[in-house]
Design an enzyme around this catalytic site. Structure first.
Site, PDB file in Angstrom:
ATOM      1  N   HIS A 168       0.817  -1.225   0.000  1.00  0.00           N
ATOM      2  CA  HIS A 168       0.000   0.000   0.000  1.00  0.00           C
ATOM      3  C   HIS A 168       0.852   1.278   0.000  1.00  0.00           C
ATOM      4  O   HIS A 168       0.301   2.382  -0.072  1.00  0.00           O
ATOM      5  CB  HIS A 168      -0.930   0.035   1.216  1.00  0.00           C
ATOM      6  N   ASP A 204      -2.391 -10.754  -2.073  1.00  0.00           N
ATOM      7  CA  ASP A 204      -2.973 -10.233  -0.834  1.00  0.00           C
ATOM      8  C   ASP A 204      -4.484 -10.024  -1.023  1.00  0.00           C
ATOM      9  O   ASP A 204      -4.955  -9.777  -2.139  1.00  0.00           O
ATOM     10  CB  ASP A 204      -2.300  -8.907  -0.484  1.00  0.00           C
ATOM     11  N   HIS A 206      -6.149  -7.595  -0.274  1.00  0.00           N
ATOM     12  CA  HIS A 206      -6.451  -6.209  -0.632  1.00  0.00           C
ATOM     13  C   HIS A 206      -5.630  -5.783  -1.843  1.00  0.00           C
ATOM     14  O   HIS A 206      -4.511  -6.250  -2.032  1.00  0.00           O
ATOM     15  CB  HIS A 206      -6.130  -5.283   0.553  1.00  0.00           C
ATOM     16  N   ASP A 292      -3.829 -12.931   3.828  1.00  0.00           N
ATOM     17  CA  ASP A 292      -5.039 -12.490   4.520  1.00  0.00           C
ATOM     18  C   ASP A 292      -6.311 -12.784   3.736  1.00  0.00           C
ATOM     19  O   ASP A 292      -7.403 -12.469   4.193  1.00  0.00           O
ATOM     20  CB  ASP A 292      -4.961 -10.998   4.889  1.00  0.00           C
ATOM     21  N   TYR A 331      -2.936 -11.956   9.060  1.00  0.00           N
ATOM     22  CA  TYR A 331      -3.022 -11.454  10.431  1.00  0.00           C
ATOM     23  C   TYR A 331      -3.586 -12.451  11.437  1.00  0.00           C
ATOM     24  O   TYR A 331      -3.692 -12.133  12.610  1.00  0.00           O
ATOM     25  CB  TYR A 331      -3.857 -10.158  10.440  1.00  0.00           C
TER      26      TYR A 331
HETATM   27 ZN   LIG Z   1      -4.125  -7.175   2.927  1.00  0.00          ZN
END
Ligand SMILES: [Zn+2]
Length: 353
Positions: A168, A204, A206, A292, A331
């Site tokens: 990110h 990922d 995201h 994740d 996580y």
């Molecule tokens: Zn993520």
């Protein structure tokens, strides 16, 4: 059983975010140092390699030097603030942001106050800077660069246990629990090593808006991601849609595959196959390995299993490209090690798990 070398650094444990400020509420952070221990513990059967120090050359080409300098010095400035005395708060948290809503086309003059200056480089309130944040983020960059060295020296693939994650982080700033973009550093170093085109495939949960932004206008580093659909209300909200395909010389070299909430192994692995086809023809590969997307993870609504990650590893390993696998999110501490191991074993060519 084939294994992949694992590059790590104990320094990556030094970032202690303590909390995230989300919709005005301080919540317990999930991007914690124990993530490193969980993954290292699970990979004890692999060859562990200590990250070696590298200079800032690649880092300062990936990121704006002013941003790198800010991140290196902002916590000391915060302590001089002295915000710790004023508000009993030792973590750098921005409170105002010079977005177009404020600037309206005018060029803002950089702020003097540290609590305002933080908003020039950080784009959310969830990504706090503490005493060891720079050291950990910088060590993660060394992990990525050391993994590139191993591949350059002949390893077919190497894994960099980067923490904090990086995808990110944009050219000029940080957010989303990411500070420095380890995958972009790896891709740039692979280009430096002579690979004409590098594909970055981001698994990922995201979208990696930072990596996309860094290579947005570049044809030589191509970015592809599958992730939970931002149009369903998920971070990074403004980016990650299928319509984002790059610009300028990079037009057509960006590929997003947004997925609905609740996506399970079959459809997710199909998406990985689509991205693998897209990466075909590149000379080297960077995998942004966020785990994740797993069903147990508290940060995403995707329902991928360890079998799914193993299959993803097999699909991307079958490309048979020089590869650096970079750790991103993930996580759920009890399953983190198993998920990473599943991917790496699949990538290294193990048929079963
Ligand atoms: Zn993520």
């Amino acid at each position: 059983m084939t294994t992949m070398p694992v590059v790590w650094s104990p320094e990556t444990r030094r970032h202690e975010p303590l909390r995230e400020v989300w919709v005005g509420v301080a919540t317990e952070g999930t991007e914690v140092p124990a993530r490193v221990d969980q993954i290292v513990g699970a990979l004890s059967g692999h060859r562990l390699v200590g990250a070696t120090p590298h200079d800032d050359d690649v880092l300062r080409r990936v990121h704006a030097p002013a941003f790198v300098d800010h991140l290196r010095t902002v916590h000391a400035a915060w302590l001089r603030g002295p915000y710790d005395e004023l508000v009993a708060q030792s973590r750098v948290v921005p409170y105002a942001f010079p977005t177009p809503a404020l600037t309206q086309g005018m060029a803002p003059i950089p702020a003097v106050a540290t609590h305002a200056r933080a908003g020039e480089y950080c784009y959310d309130t969830m990504t706090l800077v503490g005493p060891g944040t720079w050291e950990a983020a910088r060590a993660a960059v060394d992990c990525a660069l050391t993994a590139v060295d191993l591949v350059t020296d002949g390893a077919r693939a190497a894994y960099a246990l980067c923490r904090p994650p990086g995808h990110h982080a944009t050219r000029e700033g940080y957010g989303g629990s990411c500070y420095l973009n380890n995958a972009a550093v790896a891709a740039t170093a692979l280009r430096d090593a002579g690979h004409a085109t590098v594909a970055v495939v981001d698994l990922d949960a995201h979208h990696g808006n930072g990596t996309q932004a860094i290579f947005w206008e570049r044809p030589d580093v191509r970015y592809a991601s599958l992730h939970v659909d931002p149009a369903a209300g998920w971070f990074p909200h403004w980016f990650g849609h299928a319509t984002e395909t790059g610009a300028g010389d990079g037009l057509g070299h960006n590929r997003n595959l947004p997925l609905p909430e609740g996506t399970r192994d079959d459809r997710w692995v199909d998406g990985v196959r689509t991205l693998a086809d897209w990466a075909t023809g590149a000379d080297a590969l960077v995998v942004s390995l966020g785990v994740d997307a797993s069903a147990d993870d508290p940060e995403s609504p995707l329902l991928v299993t360890a079998d799914g990650y193993h299959a993803a590893g097999q699909v991307l390993g079958a490309l048979d490209l020089p590869t650096v696998v970079v750790q991103e999110g993930g996580y759920h501490l009890p399953s983190l090690g198993e998920l990473v191991t599943a991917y790496l074993d699949g990538h290294a060519g193990d048929a079963d798990r």
